[in-house]
Write a protein that holds these residues in place. Structure first.
Motif, PDB file in Angstrom:
ATOM      1  N   THR A 200      60.362 112.991  75.282  1.00 29.00           N
ATOM      2  CA  THR A 200      60.564 114.297  75.908  1.00 29.00           C
ATOM      3  C   THR A 200      61.380 114.191  77.197  1.00 29.00           C
ATOM      4  OG1 THR A 200      58.467 115.048  74.963  1.00 29.00           O
ATOM      5  CG2 THR A 200      59.383 116.361  76.744  1.00 29.00           C
ATOM      6  N   ARG A 201      61.149 113.130  77.971  1.00 27.78           N
ATOM      7  CA  ARG A 201      61.909 112.928  79.206  1.00 27.78           C
ATOM      8  C   ARG A 201      63.401 112.787  78.902  1.00 27.78           C
ATOM      9  NH1 ARG A 201      62.523 113.925  84.496  1.00 27.78           N
ATOM     10  NH2 ARG A 201      63.974 115.116  83.239  1.00 27.78           N
ATOM     11  N   MET A 202      63.745 112.060  77.837  1.00 31.55           N
ATOM     12  CA  MET A 202      65.152 111.881  77.483  1.00 31.55           C
ATOM     13  C   MET A 202      65.713 113.088  76.742  1.00 31.55           C
ATOM     14  SD  MET A 202      66.125 109.143  78.868  1.00 31.55           S
ATOM     15  CE  MET A 202      65.582 107.545  79.474  1.00 31.55           C
ATOM     16  N   LEU A 203      64.885 113.744  75.931  1.00 34.83           N
ATOM     17  CA  LEU A 203      65.321 114.969  75.258  1.00 34.83           C
ATOM     18  C   LEU A 203      65.797 115.997  76.281  1.00 34.83           C
ATOM     19  CD1 LEU A 203      63.475 116.939  72.493  1.00 34.83           C
ATOM     20  CD2 LEU A 203      63.992 118.084  74.636  1.00 34.83           C
ATOM     21  N   SER A 204      65.134 116.059  77.415  1.00 36.52           N
ATOM     22  CA  SER A 204      65.422 117.088  78.415  1.00 36.52           C
ATOM     23  C   SER A 204      66.368 116.604  79.508  1.00 36.52           C
ATOM     24  CB  SER A 204      64.116 117.570  79.052  1.00 36.52           C
ATOM     25  OG  SER A 204      63.441 116.497  79.708  1.00 36.52           O
ATOM     26  N   CYS A 205      66.991 115.436  79.319  1.00 38.05           N
ATOM     27  CA  CYS A 205      67.886 114.933  80.365  1.00 38.05           C
ATOM     28  C   CYS A 205      69.270 115.550  80.237  1.00 38.05           C
ATOM     29  CB  CYS A 205      67.950 113.405  80.346  1.00 38.05           C
ATOM     30  SG  CYS A 205      69.076 112.684  79.131  1.00 38.05           S
ATOM     31  N   ALA A 206      70.081 115.387  81.265  1.00 38.66           N
ATOM     32  CA  ALA A 206      71.402 116.009  81.296  1.00 38.66           C
ATOM     33  C   ALA A 206      72.320 115.480  80.196  1.00 38.66           C
ATOM     34  CB  ALA A 206      72.038 115.785  82.664  1.00 38.66           C
ATOM     35  N   ASP A 207      72.082 114.254  79.744  1.00 36.82           N
ATOM     36  CA  ASP A 207      72.940 113.649  78.723  1.00 36.82           C
ATOM     37  C   ASP A 207      72.509 113.981  77.305  1.00 36.82           C
ATOM     38  OD1 ASP A 207      74.630 111.759  80.508  1.00 36.82           O
ATOM     39  OD2 ASP A 207      72.568 111.378  81.134  1.00 36.82           O
ATOM     40  N   SER A 208      71.369 114.626  77.150  1.00 35.62           N
ATOM     41  CA  SER A 208      70.885 114.999  75.821  1.00 35.62           C
ATOM     42  C   SER A 208      71.768 116.086  75.226  1.00 35.62           C
ATOM     43  CB  SER A 208      69.446 115.506  75.914  1.00 35.62           C
ATOM     44  OG  SER A 208      69.045 116.139  74.721  1.00 35.62           O
ATOM     45  N   PRO A 209      72.009 116.037  73.908  1.00 34.72           N
ATOM     46  CA  PRO A 209      72.861 117.052  73.283  1.00 34.72           C
ATOM     47  C   PRO A 209      72.158 118.370  72.997  1.00 34.72           C
ATOM     48  CG  PRO A 209      72.115 115.503  71.624  1.00 34.72           C
ATOM     49  CD  PRO A 209      71.622 114.981  72.946  1.00 34.72           C
ATOM     50  N   VAL A 210      70.840 118.464  73.223  1.00 32.23           N
ATOM     51  CA  VAL A 210      70.144 119.696  72.873  1.00 32.23           C
ATOM     52  C   VAL A 210      70.527 120.814  73.830  1.00 32.23           C
ATOM     53  CG1 VAL A 210      68.197 118.392  71.931  1.00 32.23           C
ATOM     54  CG2 VAL A 210      68.043 119.313  74.242  1.00 32.23           C
ATOM     55  N   HIS A 211      70.361 122.040  73.351  1.00 33.17           N
ATOM     56  CA  HIS A 211      70.737 123.225  74.131  1.00 33.17           C
ATOM     57  C   HIS A 211      69.912 123.308  75.418  1.00 33.17           C
ATOM     58  CE1 HIS A 211      71.431 127.478  75.096  1.00 33.17           C
ATOM     59  NE2 HIS A 211      72.478 127.415  74.278  1.00 33.17           N
ATOM     60  N   ASP A 212      70.520 123.873  76.443  1.00 34.04           N
ATOM     61  CA  ASP A 212      69.846 123.976  77.742  1.00 34.04           C
ATOM     62  C   ASP A 212      68.579 124.821  77.660  1.00 34.04           C
ATOM     63  OD1 ASP A 212      69.991 123.300  80.628  1.00 34.04           O
ATOM     64  OD2 ASP A 212      70.099 125.471  80.878  1.00 34.04           O
ATOM     65  N   ASN A 213      68.502 125.744  76.707  1.00 38.22           N
ATOM     66  CA  ASN A 213      67.276 126.543  76.580  1.00 38.22           C
ATOM     67  C   ASN A 213      66.066 125.659  76.329  1.00 38.22           C
ATOM     68  OD1 ASN A 213      68.805 128.818  76.878  1.00 38.22           O
ATOM     69  ND2 ASN A 213      68.596 129.541  74.779  1.00 38.22           N
ATOM     70  N   TRP A 214      66.240 124.612  75.508  1.00 34.87           N
ATOM     71  CA  TRP A 214      65.138 123.694  75.215  1.00 34.87           C
ATOM     72  C   TRP A 214      64.805 122.860  76.453  1.00 34.87           C
ATOM     73  CZ3 TRP A 214      65.040 120.264  70.165  1.00 34.87           C
ATOM     74  CH2 TRP A 214      63.753 119.739  70.008  1.00 34.87           C
ATOM     75  N   LYS A 215      65.835 122.389  77.132  1.00 34.52           N
ATOM     76  CA  LYS A 215      65.597 121.607  78.340  1.00 34.52           C
ATOM     77  C   LYS A 215      64.824 122.419  79.376  1.00 34.52           C
ATOM     78  CE  LYS A 215      69.865 118.995  77.608  1.00 34.52           C
ATOM     79  NZ  LYS A 215      71.153 118.536  78.172  1.00 34.52           N
ATOM     80  N   GLN A 216      65.224 123.673  79.556  1.00 35.17           N
ATOM     81  CA  GLN A 216      64.552 124.511  80.539  1.00 35.17           C
ATOM     82  C   GLN A 216      63.139 124.876  80.093  1.00 35.17           C
ATOM     83  OE1 GLN A 216      65.657 124.957  83.566  1.00 35.17           O
ATOM     84  NE2 GLN A 216      67.475 123.773  82.992  1.00 35.17           N
ATOM     85  N   ALA A 217      62.915 124.968  78.782  1.00 33.87           N
ATOM     86  CA  ALA A 217      61.563 125.212  78.280  1.00 33.87           C
ATOM     87  C   ALA A 217      60.652 124.035  78.597  1.00 33.87           C
ATOM     88  CB  ALA A 217      61.600 125.478  76.780  1.00 33.87           C
ATOM     89  N   VAL A 218      61.184 122.823  78.522  1.00 32.15           N
ATOM     90  CA  VAL A 218      60.413 121.636  78.905  1.00 32.15           C
ATOM     91  C   VAL A 218      60.095 121.680  80.394  1.00 32.15           C
ATOM     92  CG1 VAL A 218      60.516 119.124  79.182  1.00 32.15           C
ATOM     93  CG2 VAL A 218      61.269 120.171  77.038  1.00 32.15           C
ATOM     94  N   VAL A 219      61.091 121.968  81.209  1.00 33.82           N
ATOM     95  CA  VAL A 219      60.891 122.029  82.660  1.00 33.82           C
ATOM     96  C   VAL A 219      59.845 123.078  83.023  1.00 33.82           C
ATOM     97  CG1 VAL A 219      62.017 122.651  84.842  1.00 33.82           C
ATOM     98  CG2 VAL A 219      63.192 121.147  83.211  1.00 33.82           C
ATOM     99  N   ALA A 220      59.840 124.201  82.303  1.00 34.04           N
ATOM    100  CA  ALA A 220      58.913 125.303  82.603  1.00 34.04           C
ATOM    101  C   ALA A 220      57.512 125.079  82.037  1.00 34.04           C
ATOM    102  CB  ALA A 220      59.477 126.610  82.053  1.00 34.04           C
ATOM    103  N   ALA A 221      57.361 124.127  81.128  1.00 36.59           N
ATOM    104  CA  ALA A 221      56.084 123.954  80.424  1.00 36.59           C
ATOM    105  C   ALA A 221      54.983 123.441  81.341  1.00 36.59           C
ATOM    106  CB  ALA A 221      56.273 122.996  79.253  1.00 36.59           C
ATOM    107  N   LYS A 222      53.777 123.907  81.081  1.00 35.38           N
ATOM    108  CA  LYS A 222      52.592 123.378  81.752  1.00 35.38           C
ATOM    109  C   LYS A 222      52.056 122.199  80.952  1.00 35.38           C
ATOM    110  CE  LYS A 222      51.161 127.890  83.578  1.00 35.38           C
ATOM    111  NZ  LYS A 222      50.062 128.904  83.621  1.00 35.38           N
ATOM    112  N   GLU A 223      51.081 121.512  81.527  1.00 39.50           N
ATOM    113  CA  GLU A 223      50.489 120.384  80.794  1.00 39.50           C
ATOM    114  C   GLU A 223      49.765 120.850  79.536  1.00 39.50           C
ATOM    115  OE1 GLU A 223      47.128 121.760  83.465  1.00 39.50           O
ATOM    116  OE2 GLU A 223      49.322 121.705  83.476  1.00 39.50           O
TER     117      GLU A 223
END
Length: 316
Positions: A200-223
């Motif tokens: 998950t840490r690498m999925l949400s990194c700047a170099d990951s090819p996934v859309h920013d919506n997914w990255k921001q969903a990770v950042v916004a997620a609670k435990e």
């Protein structure tokens, strides 16, 4: 940024990397763009095969040769590539490190090792670890149930699973599930690991090819922002909580593939309801999108700080 001092242990010796940080082999995501960034940062970038898109994967390996001169590896998700010549395919890529998962490593370990490839098998339970050891693997990726992606239907946390397996083997262990920084890495090493795998840490990194919506969903997620699905069938899976996954949560078993048909729309189009966004509980600890290089360097720097602080505080 001052480069962190390399770590010398069995995992870095086997991988040829500066740091024992492995990027998880996420389907469709773990390709050259991300893997090369991790390898260039001193970790181990890994190319996936679970997608089964072998022509594309072969092209991604070729891209890796252009993007990095550092070591990288591949993952073989055994149950997803049945009926293919996956072993020969991987050997022809001229790599030295493979993780195997989702099946018995007995079908490929000897062939890989004879080709000079180190084999680490992903295990979610002690029984599976012991079976993998009997198959002669070089090491284990011990994956706790808090991690994202496809899981064992009876999840065991890294805190329990890692020291349990360590008590039964001296093989080198890479810890997976809950790994995102130096603090979690130090905890894993205290329990017997010699490396960590980050998904998950690498999925949400700047170099990951996934859309920013997914990255921001990770950042916004609670435990508490993930759900554990399909627990009465195989494979179970952990994913971010969305309208789709919340609807699926009470269903003990369902056809996973019906909900993964539009993967590109989620992964690269940013439609968070198009498919199931696989992510781990560690999303609750990720609060910004960082480059792979910063993740690796910050992790190693913090690891050294934590180990030093503990030694100073308790080594009286």
């Amino acid at each position: 940024m001052t480069k962190a001092v390399p770590i010398k242990n069995r995992v870095t010796a086997m991988t040829g990397t500066d740091y024992p940080i492995i990027q998880a082999p996420m389907g469709w995501i773990a390709r050259a763009q991300l893997a090369s960034a991790v390898s260039n940062a001193g970790g181990m970038g890994v190319i996936e095969t679970a997608s089964g898109e072998f022509d594309n994967i072969r092209n991604e390996v070729a891209k890796m040769r252009d993007l990095t001169d550092k070591p990288f590896g591949m993952n073989v998700a055994l149950s997803y590539v049945k009926g293919t010549d996956i072993v020969d395919f991987v050997i022809k890529q001229n790599i030295k490190f493979v993780t195997t998962s989702s099946g018995s490593p007995n079908v490929c370990t000897t062939a890989f090792q004879e080709a000079g490839i180190k084999v680490f098998h992903v295990v979610p339970t002690l029984d599976m670890a012991l079976k993998a050891i009997d198959c002669g693997v070089d090491g284990l990726v011990v994956e706790g149930g808090e991690g994202g992606g496809f899981k064992n239907p009876s999840p065991v946390s890294t805190m329990v699973l890692l020291p349990l397996i360590r008590s039964r083997t001296d093989l080198p262990i890479i810890a997976a599930g809950g790994m995102c920084d130096g603090l979690s890495m130090a905890g894993a090493f205290a329990m017997g690991a010699e490396g960590v795998q980050m998904g998950t840490r690498m999925l949400s990194c700047a170099d990951s090819p996934v859309h920013d919506n997914w990255k921001q969903a990770v950042v916004a997620a609670k435990e508490t922002g993930t759900v554990f699905l399909n627990q009465q069938s195989r494979p179970a899976l952990r994913a971010l909580r969305t309208e789709r996954t919340t609807m699926l949560e009470p269903m003990g078993a369902f056809n996973i593939m019906e909900h993964m048909a539009k993967i590109p729309d989620l992964y690269f189009g940013g439609d968070m309801e198009a498919a199931i966004p696989l992510s781990g509980q560690v999303a609750g600890r990720i609060d910004e999108v960082k480059s792979a290089a910063d993740i690796v360097q910050d992790t190693i720097g913090e690891f050294y700080q934590v180990v030093s602080r503990l030694a100073d505080s308790y080594n009286n």
